[in-house]
Design a protein around this motif. Structure first.
Motif, PDB file in Angstrom:
ATOM      1  N   ILE A  95     -52.165 -58.541 -14.427  1.00  0.00           N
ATOM      2  CA  ILE A  95     -52.761 -57.878 -15.765  1.00  0.00           C
ATOM      3  C   ILE A  95     -54.005 -57.198 -15.421  1.00  0.00           C
ATOM      4  O   ILE A  95     -54.873 -57.544 -14.725  1.00  0.00           O
ATOM      5  CB  ILE A  95     -53.005 -58.941 -16.865  1.00  0.00           C
ATOM      6  N   ARG A  96     -53.961 -55.818 -16.189  1.00  0.00           N
ATOM      7  CA  ARG A  96     -55.198 -54.746 -15.665  1.00  0.00           C
ATOM      8  C   ARG A  96     -55.817 -54.595 -17.300  1.00  0.00           C
ATOM      9  O   ARG A  96     -55.196 -54.644 -18.136  1.00  0.00           O
ATOM     10  CB  ARG A  96     -54.648 -53.745 -15.208  1.00  0.00           C
ATOM     11  N   ALA A  97     -57.146 -54.076 -17.180  1.00  0.00           N
ATOM     12  CA  ALA A  97     -57.681 -53.447 -18.313  1.00  0.00           C
ATOM     13  C   ALA A  97     -57.997 -52.032 -17.973  1.00  0.00           C
ATOM     14  O   ALA A  97     -58.548 -51.725 -16.738  1.00  0.00           O
ATOM     15  CB  ALA A  97     -59.222 -54.236 -18.545  1.00  0.00           C
ATOM     16  N   ARG A  98     -57.457 -51.387 -18.871  1.00  0.00           N
ATOM     17  CA  ARG A  98     -57.525 -49.790 -18.682  1.00  0.00           C
ATOM     18  C   ARG A  98     -58.106 -49.294 -19.981  1.00  0.00           C
ATOM     19  O   ARG A  98     -57.375 -49.299 -20.910  1.00  0.00           O
ATOM     20  CB  ARG A  98     -56.346 -49.199 -18.257  1.00  0.00           C
ATOM     21  N   GLY A  99     -59.292 -48.702 -20.065  1.00  0.00           N
ATOM     22  CA  GLY A  99     -60.006 -48.401 -21.124  1.00  0.00           C
ATOM     23  C   GLY A  99     -60.156 -49.572 -22.027  1.00  0.00           C
ATOM     24  O   GLY A  99     -60.360 -50.802 -21.628  1.00  0.00           O
ATOM     25  N   ALA A 100     -59.672 -49.818 -23.255  1.00  0.00           N
ATOM     26  CA  ALA A 100     -59.604 -50.624 -24.164  1.00  0.00           C
ATOM     27  C   ALA A 100     -58.615 -51.425 -24.372  1.00  0.00           C
ATOM     28  O   ALA A 100     -58.401 -52.143 -25.436  1.00  0.00           O
ATOM     29  CB  ALA A 100     -59.988 -50.045 -25.676  1.00  0.00           C
ATOM     30  N   PHE A 141     -55.328 -53.877 -22.424  1.00  0.00           N
ATOM     31  CA  PHE A 141     -54.544 -54.675 -21.521  1.00  0.00           C
ATOM     32  C   PHE A 141     -53.319 -54.201 -20.810  1.00  0.00           C
ATOM     33  O   PHE A 141     -52.504 -53.668 -21.746  1.00  0.00           O
ATOM     34  CB  PHE A 141     -54.525 -55.914 -21.600  1.00  0.00           C
ATOM     35  N   LEU A 142     -52.896 -53.885 -19.831  1.00  0.00           N
ATOM     36  CA  LEU A 142     -51.722 -53.385 -19.274  1.00  0.00           C
ATOM     37  C   LEU A 142     -51.078 -54.507 -18.150  1.00  0.00           C
ATOM     38  O   LEU A 142     -51.829 -54.736 -17.438  1.00  0.00           O
ATOM     39  CB  LEU A 142     -51.809 -52.134 -18.656  1.00  0.00           C
ATOM     40  N   LEU A 143     -49.509 -54.641 -18.415  1.00  0.00           N
ATOM     41  CA  LEU A 143     -49.015 -55.398 -17.199  1.00  0.00           C
ATOM     42  C   LEU A 143     -47.882 -54.255 -16.877  1.00  0.00           C
ATOM     43  O   LEU A 143     -47.020 -54.005 -17.397  1.00  0.00           O
ATOM     44  CB  LEU A 143     -48.624 -56.553 -17.893  1.00  0.00           C
ATOM     45  N   ASN A 144     -47.772 -54.095 -15.451  1.00  0.00           N
ATOM     46  CA  ASN A 144     -46.905 -53.144 -14.835  1.00  0.00           C
ATOM     47  C   ASN A 144     -47.058 -51.824 -15.608  1.00  0.00           C
ATOM     48  O   ASN A 144     -45.877 -51.320 -15.859  1.00  0.00           O
ATOM     49  CB  ASN A 144     -45.791 -53.701 -14.630  1.00  0.00           C
ATOM     50  N   GLY A 145     -48.042 -51.322 -15.979  1.00  0.00           N
ATOM     51  CA  GLY A 145     -48.144 -50.178 -16.825  1.00  0.00           C
ATOM     52  C   GLY A 145     -47.714 -50.253 -18.216  1.00  0.00           C
ATOM     53  O   GLY A 145     -47.841 -49.172 -18.980  1.00  0.00           O
ATOM     54  N   ASN A 146     -47.413 -51.314 -18.727  1.00  0.00           N
ATOM     55  CA  ASN A 146     -46.970 -51.467 -20.123  1.00  0.00           C
ATOM     56  C   ASN A 146     -48.081 -52.132 -21.143  1.00  0.00           C
ATOM     57  O   ASN A 146     -48.743 -53.024 -20.449  1.00  0.00           O
ATOM     58  CB  ASN A 146     -45.729 -52.123 -20.313  1.00  0.00           C
ATOM     59  N   LEU A 147     -48.302 -51.807 -22.050  1.00  0.00           N
ATOM     60  CA  LEU A 147     -49.312 -52.499 -23.212  1.00  0.00           C
ATOM     61  C   LEU A 147     -48.902 -54.154 -22.955  1.00  0.00           C
ATOM     62  O   LEU A 147     -47.891 -54.591 -22.940  1.00  0.00           O
ATOM     63  CB  LEU A 147     -49.003 -52.148 -24.533  1.00  0.00           C
ATOM     64  N   TYR A 148     -50.083 -54.858 -22.700  1.00  0.00           N
ATOM     65  CA  TYR A 148     -49.677 -56.293 -22.958  1.00  0.00           C
ATOM     66  C   TYR A 148     -50.710 -57.072 -23.923  1.00  0.00           C
ATOM     67  O   TYR A 148     -52.010 -56.545 -24.318  1.00  0.00           O
ATOM     68  CB  TYR A 148     -50.394 -56.866 -21.449  1.00  0.00           C
ATOM     69  N   PHE A 149     -50.146 -58.074 -24.724  1.00  0.00           N
ATOM     70  CA  PHE A 149     -51.053 -58.545 -25.549  1.00  0.00           C
ATOM     71  C   PHE A 149     -50.978 -59.981 -25.322  1.00  0.00           C
ATOM     72  O   PHE A 149     -50.031 -60.765 -24.786  1.00  0.00           O
ATOM     73  CB  PHE A 149     -50.465 -58.519 -27.051  1.00  0.00           C
ATOM     74  N   ALA A 150     -52.210 -60.944 -25.678  1.00  0.00           N
ATOM     75  CA  ALA A 150     -52.376 -62.331 -25.242  1.00  0.00           C
ATOM     76  C   ALA A 150     -52.218 -63.051 -26.482  1.00  0.00           C
ATOM     77  O   ALA A 150     -53.303 -63.294 -27.425  1.00  0.00           O
ATOM     78  CB  ALA A 150     -53.537 -62.392 -24.545  1.00  0.00           C
ATOM     79  N   LEU A 203     -46.691 -58.626 -32.372  1.00  0.00           N
ATOM     80  CA  LEU A 203     -47.194 -57.690 -31.164  1.00  0.00           C
ATOM     81  C   LEU A 203     -46.137 -57.443 -30.136  1.00  0.00           C
ATOM     82  O   LEU A 203     -46.319 -56.263 -29.343  1.00  0.00           O
ATOM     83  CB  LEU A 203     -47.898 -58.873 -30.529  1.00  0.00           C
ATOM     84  N   ASP A 204     -45.096 -57.937 -30.245  1.00  0.00           N
ATOM     85  CA  ASP A 204     -44.171 -57.420 -29.058  1.00  0.00           C
ATOM     86  C   ASP A 204     -43.256 -56.295 -29.767  1.00  0.00           C
ATOM     87  O   ASP A 204     -42.925 -55.340 -28.614  1.00  0.00           O
ATOM     88  CB  ASP A 204     -42.764 -58.805 -29.023  1.00  0.00           C
ATOM     89  N   GLN A 205     -43.287 -56.109 -30.614  1.00  0.00           N
ATOM     90  CA  GLN A 205     -42.789 -54.927 -31.191  1.00  0.00           C
ATOM     91  C   GLN A 205     -43.655 -53.699 -30.911  1.00  0.00           C
ATOM     92  O   GLN A 205     -43.123 -52.485 -30.517  1.00  0.00           O
ATOM     93  CB  GLN A 205     -42.513 -54.709 -33.135  1.00  0.00           C
ATOM     94  N   ILE A 206     -44.946 -53.858 -31.151  1.00  0.00           N
ATOM     95  CA  ILE A 206     -45.953 -52.666 -30.809  1.00  0.00           C
ATOM     96  C   ILE A 206     -45.673 -52.595 -29.257  1.00  0.00           C
ATOM     97  O   ILE A 206     -45.638 -51.214 -28.777  1.00  0.00           O
ATOM     98  CB  ILE A 206     -47.225 -53.213 -30.894  1.00  0.00           C
TER      99      ILE A 206
END
Length: 424
Positions: free
Chosen positions: A30-35, A37-46, A395-398
């Protein structure tokens, strides 16, 4: 048509305002890019939970089924992240029984926790020390140094004394370089781990200026990153505003503990901001309505500051409501959860900085001795479990909408490249 319209508007908003199209290929971390979280280039929510007891329970092989049960129940409700302790200093069944000396049986418990989290698709935030006395905490580190002849007058010397800081840095090195006996992967290379946390709720009341904690976070963040650049790092702070933003201090619930939400999270190496919220504890003499109003203002301010000042993601890493509160009802707890989740969702759907929330705390059946009033046993709390699962779905829908937009952009780029080749 209404839902489709909303989906398209949401996707366009997220795409245009917030996300670069050219995202590097993912590597499972999981990476932080700007504001965000991304996982493998896709938006990630915890969407997650706290379960500090995981390593402690797993250090006894006969109790490991509790860890497995908790992860299973969490995953079926859409929970994706667990925050837990990677420390237990001195005392009963410790991880570190003296500076630099480790209990292999307890470490194998943590190995098991990581392996099981991986099996159930749950990421981990691992905290490396405690501000409080439970499981040793900074007091144990200071006492170890005293026993070696250091003259220390306060538990806050944890943040200042070179010997104590050396003990703590060694603990960081030991945990990050640990070879997992179940997975065969060093912790610092394990994608199951989302982030390290320097300390659970660091506080330095002996220096309300904030300089001591600021210097300590800077030093320790640099140390962690010198060993492990794969994982995210957060400080573990509760979100109280400090000297760097005096105009914001009025939002604090009258607590001065030597941390500074803005200054601490601006430190290089701190990848995302954290905030905790316990209006029932912090404002115990006020009524329910006032506490919810405080919660709304508290979260609004921190999400906004993460987005526009820090430009980093923010996680609400602890929140909850105790059944020990006067007049407690499940309805009140569900209202607090809904309030928190709505703030996160509202930010997320606008492409804001809120990356998720982790309630305190998840237990599974047969753990009555761990009940602290804040516990959620999903099988025994159907209405709260439904609120949690609904948030996971939203969140998964987003996330799916963003992934769809990203695929459309890839297709457009590929078509444009093909067109250029044909034209030549």
């Amino acid at each position: 048509m209404k839902h489709l319209g909303f989906a398209l508007i949401l996707a366009i908003l997220i795409h245009r305002q917030c996300f670069p199209i050219h995202v590097e290929a993912g590597d499972g971390f999981i990476r932080a890019r700007g504001a965000h979280f991304l996982l493998n280039g896709n938006l990630y929510f915890a969407n997650g939970f706290n379960a500090y007891w995981l390593m402690y329970m797993a250090s006894d092989p006969s109790q490991r089924s509790k860890v497995s049960a908790a992860f299973h129940e969490a995953s079926t409700h859409g929970l994706t992240v667990a925050r837990t302790w990677a420390f237990s200093d001195g005392g009963y069944r410790p991880l570190q029984y003296s500076p630099g000396s480790y209990n292999e049986q307890t470490f194998k418990g943590l190995d098991f926790v990581i392996a099981e989290a991986r099996r159930y698709g749950i990421k981990l935030i691992l905290s490396l020390a405690n501000n409080y006395d439970s499981f040793g905490g900074k007091k144990q580190y200071v006492n170890w140094a005293r026993s070696q002849g250091q003259y220390l007058t306060s538990d806050d010397d944890f943040f200042r004394n070179p010997v104590v800081k050396g003990y703590y840095k060694n603990h960081i090195r030991t945990v990050l370089n640990r070879y997992n006996s179940f997975t065969g992967i060093h912790y610092k290379d394990d994608q199951t781990i989302m982030a390290w946390e320097l300390m659970n709720e660091p506080r330095c009341t002996s220096d309300p200026s904030g300089r001591t904690i600021q210097a300590w976070i800077r030093e320790m963040a640099s140390h962690v990153k010198s060993i492990d650049r794969n994982h995210l790092l957060e400080a573990g702070i509760e979100g109280f505003y400090g000297q760097s933003t005096p105009q914001r201090k009025g939002l604090n619930p009258g607590i001065e503990i030597g941390t500074d939400f803005i200054a601490n999270n601006r430190i290089p190496g701190i990848d995302f901001a954290t905030v905790h919220s316990y209006p029932d504890q912090w404002l115990s003499s006020s009524n329910e309505q006032y506490q919810i109003s405080f919660l709304n203002n508290w979260l609004n301010a921190h999400i906004k500051d993460a987005q526009y000042i820090l430009r980093k993601p923010i996680l609400l890493t602890e929140f909850g409501k105790s059944r020990k509160d006067p007049g407690f009802s499940t309805y009140q707890r569900d209202l607090l959860f809904k309030t928190v989740y709505y703030k996160i969702y509202s930010s997320a759907k606008r492409g804001g900085a809120a990356g998720g929330g982790l309630f305190w705390q998840l237990l599974t059946e047969g753990m009555d001795s761990f009940r602290d009033g804040y516990e959620i046993v999903l099988s025994q709390s159907p209405s709260t479990a439904n609120v949690i699962a609904e948030q996971a779905h939203k969140l998964d829908q987003i996330r799916k909408i963003f992934a769809r937009m990203r695929n459309i952009e890839r297709w457009k780029r590929a078509r444009a490249i093909r067109g250029r080749h044909i034209g030549n």
